[in-house]
Design a protein around this motif. Structure first.
Motif, PDB file in Angstrom:
ATOM      1  N   THR A  16       0.829  -1.210   0.000  1.00  0.00           N
ATOM      2  CA  THR A  16       0.000   0.000   0.000  1.00  0.00           C
ATOM      3  C   THR A  16       0.862   1.258   0.000  1.00  0.00           C
ATOM      4  N   SER A  20       0.653   4.121  -2.899  1.00  0.00           N
ATOM      5  CA  SER A  20       0.425   5.510  -2.506  1.00  0.00           C
ATOM      6  C   SER A  20       1.557   6.408  -2.980  1.00  0.00           C
ATOM      7  N   SER A  24       1.146   9.553  -5.510  1.00  0.00           N
ATOM      8  CA  SER A  24       1.575  10.902  -5.127  1.00  0.00           C
ATOM      9  C   SER A  24       2.576  11.468  -6.117  1.00  0.00           C
ATOM     10  N   ASP A  54       2.379  13.391   1.529  1.00  0.00           N
ATOM     11  CA  ASP A  54       1.890  12.025   1.432  1.00  0.00           C
ATOM     12  C   ASP A  54       2.964  11.102   0.869  1.00  0.00           C
ATOM     13  N   SER A  58       4.279   7.832   2.650  1.00  0.00           N
ATOM     14  CA  SER A  58       4.153   6.571   1.916  1.00  0.00           C
ATOM     15  C   SER A  58       5.489   5.848   1.825  1.00  0.00           C
TER      16      SER A  58
END
Length: 110
Positions: A16, A20, A24, A54, A58
């Motif tokens: 994940t 992500s 981004s 983010d 991440s």
């Protein structure tokens, strides 16, 4: 020997986190490459802020097994106290994207 739950959680965070991070970076590149530098609006600046923080968070989630302390028992742990603290700071920087999102909501409301 790590148990199956530790392995599952580690790969869940890694997969994940990777998705992500890719999302981004795609947003950052599309905003920066598809618009001239002088035509960035407040909206674009807020979206860049959300995506930047983010992506840092991440990356930290993607490295959950690598940067964690060996003593914590994560699958493939290779880190020490310092790398664990660095990872904690990076994860907490992800909270900043929540505040950027709040500013974006206020921007659209006004």
């Amino acid at each position: 020997s790590p148990n199956w739950l530790s392995i599952l959680l580690t790969w869940n965070y890694r997969s994940t986190g990777m998705l992500s991070l890719m999302g981004s970076l795609l947003i950052i590149s599309s905003v920066l490459l598809c618009r001239p530098k002088n035509s960035l609006t407040t909206y674009h600046h807020l979206v860049l802020g959300i995506s930047f923080f983010d992506s840092i968070s991440s990356f930290a989630y993607m490295m959950v097994g690598t940067m964690s302390r060996y003593e914590d028992g994560f699958y493939l742990s290779r880190g020490n106290e310092t790398t664990c603290k660095i990872q904690g700071v990076m994860v907490q920087m992800g909270i900043t994207s929540m505040y950027y999102n709040m500013c974006l909501s206020i921007y659209f409301f006004l």
